[in-house]
Design an enzyme around this catalytic site. Structure first.
Site, mmCIF file in Angstrom:
data_model
loop_
_atom_site.group_PDB
_atom_site.id
_atom_site.type_symbol
_atom_site.label_atom_id
_atom_site.label_comp_id
_atom_site.label_asym_id
_atom_site.label_seq_id
_atom_site.Cartn_x
_atom_site.Cartn_y
_atom_site.Cartn_z
ATOM 1 N N HIS A 37 0.752 -1.230 0.006
ATOM 2 C CA HIS A 37 -0.055 0.046 0.108
ATOM 3 C C HIS A 37 0.940 1.152 -0.144
ATOM 4 C CE1 HIS A 37 -4.075 -2.002 0.249
ATOM 5 N NE2 HIS A 37 -3.211 -2.952 0.911
ATOM 6 N N ASP A 39 2.651 1.807 -2.986
ATOM 7 C CA ASP A 39 2.684 2.402 -4.480
ATOM 8 C C ASP A 39 1.970 3.432 -4.802
ATOM 9 O OD1 ASP A 39 0.490 0.790 -4.839
ATOM 10 O OD2 ASP A 39 1.078 -0.255 -6.434
ATOM 11 N N GLY A 126 -4.483 -12.630 -4.841
ATOM 12 C CA GLY A 126 -3.610 -11.686 -4.667
ATOM 13 C C GLY A 126 -2.056 -11.697 -5.233
ATOM 14 N N LEU A 127 -2.282 -12.688 -6.369
ATOM 15 C CA LEU A 127 -0.903 -12.524 -6.978
ATOM 16 C C LEU A 127 -0.780 -11.785 -8.449
ATOM 17 C CD1 LEU A 127 -0.383 -16.451 -6.107
ATOM 18 C CD2 LEU A 127 0.845 -14.560 -5.205
ATOM 19 N N SER A 128 -1.706 -11.178 -8.596
ATOM 20 C CA SER A 128 -1.663 -10.276 -9.836
ATOM 21 C C SER A 128 -1.837 -10.876 -11.106
ATOM 22 C CB SER A 128 -0.455 -9.236 -9.552
ATOM 23 O OG SER A 128 -0.420 -8.453 -8.927
ATOM 24 N N SER A 129 -2.930 -11.650 -11.187
ATOM 25 C CA SER A 129 -3.236 -12.413 -12.365
ATOM 26 C C SER A 129 -3.822 -11.428 -13.371
ATOM 27 C CB SER A 129 -4.059 -13.564 -12.324
ATOM 28 O OG SER A 129 -5.234 -13.257 -11.508
ATOM 29 N N SER A 130 -4.484 -10.344 -12.843
ATOM 30 C CA SER A 130 -4.830 -9.393 -13.884
ATOM 31 C C SER A 130 -4.083 -8.591 -14.324
ATOM 32 C CB SER A 130 -5.966 -8.545 -12.988
ATOM 33 O OG SER A 130 -6.160 -8.947 -11.806
ATOM 34 N N ASP A 174 2.079 -3.833 -9.659
ATOM 35 C CA ASP A 174 2.049 -4.988 -10.269
ATOM 36 C C ASP A 174 2.343 -5.183 -11.962
ATOM 37 O OD1 ASP A 174 0.802 -5.384 -7.746
ATOM 38 O OD2 ASP A 174 -1.278 -5.409 -8.584
ATOM 39 N N TYR A 226 -10.295 -1.345 -0.650
ATOM 40 C CA TYR A 226 -9.052 -0.574 -1.412
ATOM 41 C C TYR A 226 -9.173 0.954 -1.660
ATOM 42 C CZ TYR A 226 -4.836 -0.619 -4.267
ATOM 43 O OH TYR A 226 -3.823 -0.157 -5.006
#
Ligand code: GLA
Length: 387
Positions: A37, A39, A126-130, A174, A226
């Site tokens: 939190h 960035d 939470g591993l930033s697939s998007s 990310d 968020y």
């Protein structure tokens, strides 16, 4: 990514479209070692790309229609590149459309595609697939339509697509790490200046593993929580600006305390998290350069407590990782990673103790009747690339 998985994707592309792809684009997910939190608060982060990717295969067509098959969901979607609407029912396609949207908006000329998406990053954990999906798409379009985008543009435009088309106000971390990741290194990034530096992370040499703990808690509310944290930290910064502070990086000893009454307890704690987390990232880089993983572990523990009590983005399932990690001898450090409110955590564990650690976590989760978590070890992999 394993060769097999690329071969398999090629085979599937051929089956679906009856032709070969022009491009195979890979982009990794990430863990964040430390700097959470920070960035969007234009502070410091230290993420690392993992050896799990999203792959985007595509072939140009002669019209303006994009057809995409998503292997995860066994479904396909079509859209026309000059008529891009956010889909309310099919979420994954918005990340693809978002990249077309942002590039068109920036004046790049694009065309239609037949495309295929697959990968081995667990979704919504939470591993930033998007971010990996966005980066794999933009890198493919960069190649197919000869756009000559720099690596920084690949990351920034992917973030813009997510902010302005998908509607999630994420920071840059990310997308940046998905582009700039490098094997066996973490990436220090100053999110204000975009100064970055690869920092060695020789886990194997030190007999260590990073264990990812997917709590399997998915909070629907997380996007609004968020955004709420973003607003709170912006409000805290506004108060601090009257003492000449430009960003949280400028906050020095005593400044926060001086403003405590004016800010109130919640904003004070949000500001304390961001300020101390920035410092922990700097400390992490320093100790990593000396190969001091014990110290790194301590910083991970401290980061978790700050996220739990000051930023309030943890949950009991993620706190369990901290509690077990603290007591378990072979665990050097553990913390939640990513936005929080569920999702994943990471633990830095001695290789020889990894199995015992995972078993202990499984037992403790069971005792508390938590949703069964999933564990996997990750290696630190390469950033986005075209095969
Ligand atoms: C999510 C966002 C990132 C970052 C983290 C929290 O992963 O996409 O930009 O803000 O949360 O550190």
């Amino acid at each position: 990514m394993k060769k097999n998985s690329i071969l398999n994707a090629r085979k599937r592309f051929l089956e679906i479209y009856n032709k070969k792809p022009d491009v195979i684009s890979l982009a990794p997910g990430r863990i964040n070692i430390i700097g959470e939190h920070t960035d969007y608060n234009l502070g410091f982060v230290l993420p690392a790309a993992i050896d799990r990717n999203i792959q985007f295969l595509a072939k140009r067509t002669k019209n303006n229609l994009v057809s995409v098959w998503a292997e995860f969901f066994q479904e396909s979607e079509n859209f026309v590149i000059h008529d891009l609407q956010v889909s309310l029912t099919i979420k994954w396609v918005n990340y693809v459309k978002g990249i077309f949207w942002v590039l068109e908006k920036e004046g790049y000329s694009l065309g239609g595609l037949d495309a295929f998406i697959s990968g081995d990053i667990p979704l919504e954990s939470g591993l930033s697939s998007s971010a990996a999906l966005e980066v794999s798409v933009i890198n493919a379009l960069n190649k197919l339509f000869h756009l000559s985008l720099s690596r920084e543009q690949l990351a920034r435009l992917s973030q813009k697509a997510e902010n302005d088309f998908v509607g999630v106000s994420c920071g840059l971390m990310d997308q940046f790490i998905s582009v700039f990741g490098r094997k066996n290194t973490a990436l220090f990034l100053d999110c204000e200046t975009l100064f970055y530096e690869h920092v060695p992370l020789p886990l194997e040499e030190h007999g260590l593993n990073i264990v990812v703990y997917d709590s399997r808690i998915r909070r629907e509310l997380s996007a609004s929580d968020y955004n709420k944290r973003r607003l709170e930290s912006a409000a805290a910064l506004k108060s601090l600006k009257t003492s000449g502070v430009r960003s949280f990086k400028d906050v020095r000893d005593g400044m926060l305390e001086d403003k405590k009454d004016e800010m109130g307890d919640i904003l004070f704690r949000r500001a304390r998290h961001v300020t101390t987390e920035n410092q922990r990232v700097m400390d992490a880089v320093r100790v990593l350069k000396k190969g001091d993983f014990q110290k790194l572990g301590e910083l991970l523990f401290q980061s978790h407590q700050s996220l739990r009590y000051d930023y309030e983005v943890s949950c009991p399932e993620l706190d369990l990782l901290y509690e077990v990690g603290k007591q378990f001898e072979g665990c050097l450090g553990a913390r939640m990673t990513g936005a929080g409110f569920g999702g994943s955590g990471i633990a830095l564990v001695e290789e020889t103790q990894t199995e015992a650690f995972i078993n202990r976590m499984k037992k403790e989760s069971e005792d508390r009747q938590f949703t069964s978590p999933v564990f996997f070890e990750v290696a630190i992999g390469e950033g986005a690339n075209i095969q």
